[in-house]
Design an enzyme around this catalytic site. Structure first.
Site, PDB file in Angstrom:
ATOM      1  N   ARG A  89      12.349   0.394  -2.736  1.00  0.00           N
ATOM      2  CA  ARG A  89      11.190   0.513  -3.624  1.00  0.00           C
ATOM      3  C   ARG A  89      11.023   1.920  -4.153  1.00  0.00           C
ATOM      4  O   ARG A  89      10.137   2.150  -4.981  1.00  0.00           O
ATOM      5  CB  ARG A  89       9.922   0.148  -2.856  1.00  0.00           C
ATOM      6  CG  ARG A  89       9.521  -1.317  -2.963  1.00  0.00           C
ATOM      7  CD  ARG A  89       8.645  -1.625  -1.788  1.00  0.00           C
ATOM      8  NE  ARG A  89       7.538  -2.485  -2.024  1.00  0.00           N
ATOM      9  CZ  ARG A  89       7.405  -3.698  -1.438  1.00  0.00           C
ATOM     10  NH1 ARG A  89       8.364  -4.190  -0.714  1.00  0.00           N
ATOM     11  NH2 ARG A  89       6.321  -4.394  -1.615  1.00  0.00           N
ATOM     12  N   ARG A 128      -3.643 -16.440  -2.603  1.00  0.00           N
ATOM     13  CA  ARG A 128      -2.826 -16.348  -1.393  1.00  0.00           C
ATOM     14  C   ARG A 128      -3.625 -15.718  -0.240  1.00  0.00           C
ATOM     15  O   ARG A 128      -3.486 -16.123   0.910  1.00  0.00           O
ATOM     16  CB  ARG A 128      -1.574 -15.494  -1.665  1.00  0.00           C
ATOM     17  CG  ARG A 128      -0.619 -15.436  -0.492  1.00  0.00           C
ATOM     18  CD  ARG A 128       0.686 -14.765  -0.860  1.00  0.00           C
ATOM     19  NE  ARG A 128       0.592 -13.315  -0.802  1.00  0.00           N
ATOM     20  CZ  ARG A 128       1.560 -12.482  -1.156  1.00  0.00           C
ATOM     21  NH1 ARG A 128       2.693 -12.962  -1.623  1.00  0.00           N
ATOM     22  NH2 ARG A 128       1.406 -11.184  -1.071  1.00  0.00           N
ATOM     23  N   ARG A 134      -4.105 -12.617   4.581  1.00  0.00           N
ATOM     24  CA  ARG A 134      -3.420 -11.316   4.658  1.00  0.00           C
ATOM     25  C   ARG A 134      -4.423 -10.195   4.446  1.00  0.00           C
ATOM     26  O   ARG A 134      -5.261 -10.264   3.555  1.00  0.00           O
ATOM     27  CB  ARG A 134      -2.325 -11.230   3.576  1.00  0.00           C
ATOM     28  CG  ARG A 134      -1.002 -11.732   4.067  1.00  0.00           C
ATOM     29  CD  ARG A 134       0.058 -11.676   2.996  1.00  0.00           C
ATOM     30  NE  ARG A 134       0.326 -10.351   2.453  1.00  0.00           N
ATOM     31  CZ  ARG A 134       1.494  -9.996   1.932  1.00  0.00           C
ATOM     32  NH1 ARG A 134       2.493 -10.847   1.909  1.00  0.00           N
ATOM     33  NH2 ARG A 134       1.657  -8.797   1.422  1.00  0.00           N
TER      34      ARG A 134
END
Ligand code: AMP
Length: 190
Positions: A89, A128, A134
């Protein structure tokens, strides 16, 4: 034999596509985010170190991440290929991966980039968050992760573009449609 990366913004479905591509190509998918989350859950030293960065939506420092990937890529199951999801990344990670592979006389074959629009991504990630719980999927953290992606990953893709190994695929639409597009684009690069 395929050594490839999948790169895409958070919420672009790269994890799902990575699993499908790895099945079709018969290579192991390695997600650095998944490895970090597993370590956080098991409260390993690596997990404790990584948790504060992950919860803030920041990158885990390069030395920690590179060491983890180096260890993973030394394992037998990836000798014949792999699909890395979420790494590299940063440009420092690109260099580290080059070094890891060069030490084994290997190099990358393909970099697959999934593209998608930010507003669509924020909507998907919020959904999500509700489903998975999360801790890094609140709207503020989501926007921060998208910004980081744009800032840092741009340079990563630019580097691989110079090598002529990037395949770009539109990540919007049904999961099967995206997988078909991915497989088509891979056949043109490979
Ligand atoms: P992901 O599941 O790929 O979105 O990754 C979740 C989180 O794990 C990221 O927001 C980072 O905190 C951390 N992470 C995953 N991969 C990397 C990486 N290559 N470099 C640094 N941090 C990472």
């Amino acid at each position: 034999m395929t050594r490839m990366l999948i790169i895409g913004p958070p919420g672009s479905g790269k994890g799902t596509q990575a699993e499908r591509i790895s099945e079709r190509l018969g290579v192991v998918a390695i997600s650095t985010g998944d490895i970090f989350r597993r370590n956080v859950k098991e409260q390993t030293a690596l997990g404790v170190e990584a948790k504060k960065f992950i919860d803030a939506g920041d990158f885990v420092p390069d030395d920690v991440t590179n060491g983890m990937v180096r260890d993973r890529l030394l394992q037998d199951d990836v000798a014949d290929g792999f699909l890395l999801d979420g790494y590299p990344r940063t440009t420092a990670q690109v260099q580290a991966l080059d070094d890891i592979l060069a030490a084994n006389n290997q190099r990358l074959d393909i970099v697959l980039q999934l593209t998608a629009d930010d507003e669509e991504l924020v909507g998907r990630l919020k959904k999500r968050a509700e489903l998975d719980g999360r801790t890094d999927d609140t709207e503020a953290v989501i926007r921060h992760r998208l910004e980081l992606y744009r800032e840092q990953t741009h340079a990563v893709v630019a580097e691989y573009d110079k090598r002529g190994i990037v395949a770009r695929v539109d990540g919007l639409g049904g999961i099967d449609d995206v997988t078909d597009r991915v497989m088509d684009s891979l056949s043109t690069v490979r």
